[in-house]
Design a protein around this motif. Sequence first.
Motif, PDB file in Angstrom:
ATOM      1  N   LEU A  72       0.838  -1.344  -0.034  1.00  0.00           N
ATOM      2  CA  LEU A  72      -0.078   0.113   0.023  1.00  0.00           C
ATOM      3  C   LEU A  72       0.864   1.318   0.003  1.00  0.00           C
ATOM      4  CD1 LEU A  72      -2.890  -1.074   2.522  1.00  0.00           C
ATOM      5  CD2 LEU A  72      -2.937  -1.005   0.230  1.00  0.00           C
ATOM      6  N   THR A  73       1.921   1.362   0.895  1.00  0.00           N
ATOM      7  CA  THR A  73       2.997   2.303   1.030  1.00  0.00           C
ATOM      8  C   THR A  73       3.343   2.897  -0.354  1.00  0.00           C
ATOM      9  OG1 THR A  73       3.136   2.020   3.263  1.00  0.00           O
ATOM     10  CG2 THR A  73       4.625   3.725   2.178  1.00  0.00           C
ATOM     11  N   MET A  74       3.846   1.609  -1.036  1.00  0.00           N
ATOM     12  CA  MET A  74       4.623   1.920  -2.295  1.00  0.00           C
ATOM     13  C   MET A  74       3.534   2.838  -3.371  1.00  0.00           C
ATOM     14  SD  MET A  74       7.496   0.965  -2.369  1.00  0.00           S
ATOM     15  CE  MET A  74       7.982   1.070  -4.035  1.00  0.00           C
ATOM     16  N   GLY A  75       2.334   2.840  -2.899  1.00  0.00           N
ATOM     17  CA  GLY A  75       1.577   3.332  -3.840  1.00  0.00           C
ATOM     18  C   GLY A  75       2.104   4.958  -4.046  1.00  0.00           C
ATOM     19  N   PHE A  76       2.794   5.622  -3.173  1.00  0.00           N
ATOM     20  CA  PHE A  76       3.219   6.865  -3.069  1.00  0.00           C
ATOM     21  C   PHE A  76       4.278   7.031  -4.289  1.00  0.00           C
ATOM     22  CE2 PHE A  76       1.286   6.876   1.179  1.00  0.00           C
ATOM     23  CZ  PHE A  76       0.629   7.938   1.248  1.00  0.00           C
ATOM     24  N   SER A  77       4.804   5.931  -4.662  1.00  0.00           N
ATOM     25  CA  SER A  77       5.980   5.671  -5.919  1.00  0.00           C
ATOM     26  C   SER A  77       5.169   5.998  -7.200  1.00  0.00           C
ATOM     27  CB  SER A  77       6.456   4.546  -5.837  1.00  0.00           C
ATOM     28  OG  SER A  77       7.548   4.713  -4.644  1.00  0.00           O
ATOM     29  N   LEU A  78       3.825   5.852  -7.215  1.00  0.00           N
ATOM     30  CA  LEU A  78       3.186   6.335  -8.134  1.00  0.00           C
ATOM     31  C   LEU A  78       2.228   7.992  -7.960  1.00  0.00           C
ATOM     32  CD1 LEU A  78       1.858   6.195 -11.142  1.00  0.00           C
ATOM     33  CD2 LEU A  78       0.089   4.666 -10.174  1.00  0.00           C
ATOM     34  N   ILE A  79       1.799   8.046  -6.756  1.00  0.00           N
ATOM     35  CA  ILE A  79       1.229   9.200  -6.234  1.00  0.00           C
ATOM     36  C   ILE A  79       1.912  10.439  -6.609  1.00  0.00           C
ATOM     37  CG2 ILE A  79      -0.223  10.218  -4.423  1.00  0.00           C
ATOM     38  CD1 ILE A  79      -1.131   7.554  -3.641  1.00  0.00           C
ATOM     39  N   VAL A  80       3.215  10.427  -5.777  1.00  0.00           N
ATOM     40  CA  VAL A  80       3.990  11.628  -5.995  1.00  0.00           C
ATOM     41  C   VAL A  80       4.453  12.059  -7.433  1.00  0.00           C
ATOM     42  CG1 VAL A  80       5.930  12.662  -5.115  1.00  0.00           C
ATOM     43  CG2 VAL A  80       4.416  11.329  -3.387  1.00  0.00           C
ATOM     44  N   ALA A 157      -4.681  -3.367  -4.715  1.00  0.00           N
ATOM     45  CA  ALA A 157      -5.787  -2.633  -3.963  1.00  0.00           C
ATOM     46  C   ALA A 157      -5.569  -1.056  -4.048  1.00  0.00           C
ATOM     47  CB  ALA A 157      -5.537  -2.976  -2.339  1.00  0.00           C
ATOM     48  N   ILE A 158      -4.238  -0.502  -3.965  1.00  0.00           N
ATOM     49  CA  ILE A 158      -3.944   0.790  -4.056  1.00  0.00           C
ATOM     50  C   ILE A 158      -4.235   1.230  -5.436  1.00  0.00           C
ATOM     51  CG2 ILE A 158      -1.646   0.385  -4.434  1.00  0.00           C
ATOM     52  CD1 ILE A 158      -3.336   3.403  -2.369  1.00  0.00           C
ATOM     53  N   GLU A 164     -10.193   4.214  -9.508  1.00  0.00           N
ATOM     54  CA  GLU A 164     -11.803   4.143  -9.343  1.00  0.00           C
ATOM     55  C   GLU A 164     -12.347   5.147  -8.465  1.00  0.00           C
ATOM     56  OE1 GLU A 164     -13.870   1.914 -11.227  1.00  0.00           O
ATOM     57  OE2 GLU A 164     -11.961   2.082 -12.543  1.00  0.00           O
ATOM     58  N   THR A 165     -11.586   6.112  -7.979  1.00  0.00           N
ATOM     59  CA  THR A 165     -12.185   6.975  -6.818  1.00  0.00           C
ATOM     60  C   THR A 165     -11.786   8.394  -7.481  1.00  0.00           C
ATOM     61  OG1 THR A 165     -10.205   7.050  -5.481  1.00  0.00           O
ATOM     62  CG2 THR A 165     -11.890   5.518  -5.123  1.00  0.00           C
TER      63      THR A 165
END
Length: 296
Positions: A72-80, A157-158, A164-165
């Motif tokens: 889940l935390t690794m999602g920030f490697s796409l978000i940021v 999940a992330i 989808e949101t």
Amino acid sequence: MGVAKARTKPESAMTDQDRSDAAAKHRDTEEEVQEAHRPDALLLHEIIRAEGEDELRRTAVALTLSAFAAGLTMGFSLIVPGVLKSHLPDAPWAELVTSVGYSIGFLIVVLGRQQLFTENTVTPILPLLHQRTWLNLSRVARLWGIVLGANIVATFAIAYALAETDAFKPEVRAAFAEISHHAVEGPFLTTLIKAVFAGWLIALMVWILPATGSAAPFIILLMTSLVSMCGLTHIVAGSINAFYLVVTGAIGPAEYVWRFFLPTLIGNVLGGVTLVSVLNYGQVAPEVEERGAPTR
């Protein structure tokens, strides 16, 4: 005028107190040298091997929760990088800035001691190389299976949440899609080779972190930003990108498996295990055997 010269007492003239003071001074000097000297290869090996033994003893529940949190935390490697890209001009230097953003997920995961699969191409492998038994091999296989499985489920999940949101604006989601296409754009062999380099860099990061002290955050930022800057592929961070494309319908599940998952997994394992774990173990193996390094 005569000048008095300091003379060292001969050993026969030294009192017990003199000898005690000299021994204490010698010990203090040795401690100062040890503190100032960088850790040698054997010490790094033993630190990482001890960590590997601890990881191999963790329960399945603890490993699963830690690995799921890491995914889940690794999602920030796409978000940021996506947020940065949506605000930066279309210029060559912009990719360098987004590469730094890619490191944020790794920074949180590594400093937070969460379970990331590519780190485990080093830590549990050293105990296996030290004691090459079927029991240790099964322990490593168990650890890898739990960590990789939980990492991948969490990345889906992330990625689903991002796609989808409405948590992020349309222009940011467009940046997510553009960044994500780089994960699946190459053929199987090209992706595998890129993954070897990525696994090599991440495993090197794990190897040198015990020697970096307070510079650890900088080392993590440097090594992981190189993965993004060089366009390399990482099984966990890249799965978020690939799953984002799967969820949005840009690619199918089979394309994720054949164009990304398999070549990246193979490459990351080869890069981490052979180019770091085995080679670095090889350079200290004679010393390990000579000193009789303790096993747990």
